[in-house]
Design a protein around this motif. Sequence first.
Motif, mmCIF file in Angstrom:
data_model
loop_
_atom_site.group_PDB
_atom_site.id
_atom_site.type_symbol
_atom_site.label_atom_id
_atom_site.label_comp_id
_atom_site.label_asym_id
_atom_site.label_seq_id
_atom_site.Cartn_x
_atom_site.Cartn_y
_atom_site.Cartn_z
ATOM 1 N N ILE A 210 48.535 44.004 44.777
ATOM 2 C CA ILE A 210 48.811 44.639 43.490
ATOM 3 C C ILE A 210 47.513 44.801 42.708
ATOM 4 O O ILE A 210 46.552 44.051 42.909
ATOM 5 N N TRP B 132 53.820 47.472 44.334
ATOM 6 C CA TRP B 132 52.781 46.986 45.246
ATOM 7 C C TRP B 132 52.119 48.196 45.895
ATOM 8 O O TRP B 132 52.662 49.298 45.916
ATOM 9 N N PHE C 102 51.068 37.211 45.756
ATOM 10 C CA PHE C 102 50.500 38.430 45.202
ATOM 11 C C PHE C 102 48.991 38.378 45.414
ATOM 12 O O PHE C 102 48.346 37.372 45.106
ATOM 13 N N TYR D 200 52.020 40.852 48.819
ATOM 14 C CA TYR D 200 52.032 42.077 48.031
ATOM 15 C C TYR D 200 50.645 42.303 47.438
ATOM 16 O O TYR D 200 50.178 41.488 46.641
#
Length: 257
Positions: free
Chosen positions: A215, A193, A247, A213
């Motif tokens: 990403i 991340w 995410f 996170y």
Amino acid sequence: MSAPISMTVTSRVESEVARTLYALPHYLPADDERILAWSDELQKAMTAGRARAFAGFAILAHLTGDLEGAERFLARAETSGFSEIEMAGARIPIFMNLGYASRALAECETLVSVERMNIGVGLPMVVGSGGLKFAAHLLARAEAAGIDLSSVRQISQIRQIAGIATRIAVPDSRFSHVLDIAGALLRKQQMFWLEESPRFTYDHEMQCVGIRYRIEVSPDEASRLNGELIDQVIGEGLTDVPLSIRFLGTAVAVETN
């Protein structure tokens, strides 16, 4: 080469690796020029600081996604003189970055305490590895000791998150289990991340902890991963855990004519 010079070399490598990691979206190949250059520097520092140099090699191994290699180097650091506390300090970022939250939390429980005066730096790691009840305990100890935590990253979110831990029966191990699932998905993609730590949130209406996170994938790919994560959480019987992991895709699609 004298010991102070060698240790300075090791410190510089550690600092460079840390700065690189914050913006590193994917594992590095073992023959990446940065890995080779850092390895050369650490080798030069070996004569005067073997334990710390071996720990440095462990950090390099984890940048390539090689946990087994990292653990071999850490074992050599331990036999070269690293203490239990130094080993925990070396393991935590490796386990967290590679998505092994449960293992990271176990090391946090060894390392982070009022007595060691590291609650400030430790709290984000504790929450990031699922230690909500442990974070609540640390906050209470810090308050009793009069420790100023105002400079801690995301301290207001951490306080909110720790507050829910005192009101629910879900143990930290189940929070870590959910995070382990997310970590396994990132390992499958060979991804780190972005930023120094995940982003923490707290939904007052739903009374649910959030960990985000960022990403380097497209929003569509992030959505696919989120769907896979939800399916696995349901499959593992963890729907009672008030933890929402997401995410967030940061990559922007480039249009071609």
